[in-house]
Design a protein around this motif. Structure first.
Motif, mmCIF file in Angstrom:
data_model
loop_
_atom_site.group_PDB
_atom_site.id
_atom_site.type_symbol
_atom_site.label_atom_id
_atom_site.label_comp_id
_atom_site.label_asym_id
_atom_site.label_seq_id
_atom_site.Cartn_x
_atom_site.Cartn_y
_atom_site.Cartn_z
ATOM 1 N N LYS A 165 12.710 1.623 14.799
ATOM 2 C CA LYS A 165 13.760 2.639 14.862
ATOM 3 C C LYS A 165 14.212 2.894 16.298
ATOM 4 C CE LYS A 165 14.847 7.268 13.235
ATOM 5 N NZ LYS A 165 14.369 8.446 12.503
ATOM 6 N N ARG A 166 13.262 2.954 17.211
ATOM 7 C CA ARG A 166 13.587 3.293 18.599
ATOM 8 C C ARG A 166 14.117 2.115 19.406
ATOM 9 N NH1 ARG A 166 11.657 7.834 22.291
ATOM 10 N NH2 ARG A 166 12.389 7.038 24.270
ATOM 11 N N TYR A 167 13.532 0.921 19.215
ATOM 12 C CA TYR A 167 13.874 -0.234 20.045
ATOM 13 C C TYR A 167 14.495 -1.398 19.284
ATOM 14 C CZ TYR A 167 10.996 2.287 23.358
ATOM 15 O OH TYR A 167 10.482 3.254 24.174
ATOM 16 N N GLY A 168 14.625 -1.299 17.989
ATOM 17 C CA GLY A 168 15.183 -2.374 17.185
ATOM 18 C C GLY A 168 14.094 -3.264 16.614
ATOM 19 N N LYS A 169 14.508 -4.140 15.744
ATOM 20 C CA LYS A 169 13.564 -5.054 15.084
ATOM 21 C C LYS A 169 12.989 -6.054 16.082
ATOM 22 C CE LYS A 169 14.301 -3.729 10.771
ATOM 23 N NZ LYS A 169 13.273 -3.168 9.936
ATOM 24 N N VAL A 170 11.846 -6.627 15.733
ATOM 25 C CA VAL A 170 11.212 -7.646 16.563
ATOM 26 C C VAL A 170 12.191 -8.807 16.747
ATOM 27 C CG1 VAL A 170 9.318 -9.323 16.664
ATOM 28 C CG2 VAL A 170 8.895 -7.011 15.811
ATOM 29 N N GLY A 171 12.325 -9.252 17.990
ATOM 30 C CA GLY A 171 13.219 -10.365 18.296
ATOM 31 C C GLY A 171 14.539 -9.933 18.913
ATOM 32 N N THR B 244 5.101 7.798 9.706
ATOM 33 C CA THR B 244 5.581 6.428 9.908
ATOM 34 C C THR B 244 4.523 5.616 10.639
ATOM 35 O OG1 THR B 244 6.648 6.970 12.004
ATOM 36 C CG2 THR B 244 7.998 7.149 10.036
ATOM 37 N N THR B 245 4.581 4.320 10.468
ATOM 38 C CA THR B 245 3.669 3.438 11.185
ATOM 39 C C THR B 245 4.217 3.219 12.594
ATOM 40 O OG1 THR B 245 4.803 1.413 10.537
ATOM 41 C CG2 THR B 245 3.069 2.235 9.044
ATOM 42 N N LEU B 246 3.389 2.683 13.470
ATOM 43 C CA LEU B 246 3.833 2.368 14.818
ATOM 44 C C LEU B 246 4.969 1.354 14.761
ATOM 45 C CD1 LEU B 246 3.637 2.543 17.878
ATOM 46 C CD2 LEU B 246 1.847 0.795 17.774
ATOM 47 N N MET C 233 0.841 -1.176 0.000
ATOM 48 C CA MET C 233 0.000 0.000 0.000
ATOM 49 C C MET C 233 0.887 1.242 0.000
ATOM 50 S SD MET C 233 -3.045 0.715 2.602
ATOM 51 C CE MET C 233 -3.269 2.287 3.317
ATOM 52 N N GLU C 234 0.665 2.101 -0.928
ATOM 53 C CA GLU C 234 1.464 3.317 -1.041
ATOM 54 C C GLU C 234 0.876 4.411 -0.144
ATOM 55 O OE1 GLU C 234 2.805 6.477 -4.430
ATOM 56 O OE2 GLU C 234 2.360 4.423 -5.013
ATOM 57 N N ARG C 235 1.766 5.122 0.547
ATOM 58 C CA ARG C 235 1.321 6.199 1.429
ATOM 59 C C ARG C 235 1.246 7.515 0.673
ATOM 60 N NH1 ARG C 235 5.570 5.246 6.054
ATOM 61 N NH2 ARG C 235 5.370 3.024 6.042
ATOM 62 N N LYS C 236 0.281 8.339 1.046
ATOM 63 C CA LYS C 236 0.163 9.664 0.454
ATOM 64 C C LYS C 236 1.212 10.602 1.039
ATOM 65 C CE LYS C 236 -4.720 9.270 -0.529
ATOM 66 N NZ LYS C 236 -6.052 9.804 -0.297
ATOM 67 N N ASN C 237 1.451 10.505 2.341
ATOM 68 C CA ASN C 237 2.421 11.367 3.014
ATOM 69 C C ASN C 237 3.590 10.515 3.477
ATOM 70 O OD1 ASN C 237 3.892 13.029 4.713
ATOM 71 N ND2 ASN C 237 2.075 14.059 5.511
ATOM 72 N N LYS C 238 4.719 10.656 2.868
ATOM 73 C CA LYS C 238 5.880 9.830 3.186
ATOM 74 C C LYS C 238 6.548 10.228 4.499
ATOM 75 C CE LYS C 238 6.758 8.611 -1.575
ATOM 76 N NZ LYS C 238 6.212 7.315 -1.642
#
Length: 50
Positions: free
Chosen positions: A17-23, A9-11, A1-6
């Motif tokens: 970005k703040r806590y690292g990737k899942v895992g 960011t999603t949650l 799905m393309e965003r209108k406003n780049k």
């Protein structure tokens, strides 16, 4: 799905970005603390109702 406003960011992107990737250890620790907090808030609400 393309965003209108780049600039938006999603949650999931924010948490990555703040806590690292899942895992990762940092992300897992954050998620455990967040879950514990949410449960404690639910318990407080239940205690107020009874």
């Amino acid at each position: 799905m393309e965003r209108k406003n780049k600039n938006i960011t999603t949650l999931g992107e924010h948490l990555d970005k703040r806590y690292g990737k899942v895992g990762t250890q940092t992300r897992t620790s954050f998620e455990a603390k967040a879950t514990a907090f949410a449960i404690s808030e639910l318990r407080k609400d239940l205690n107020k109702k009874h």
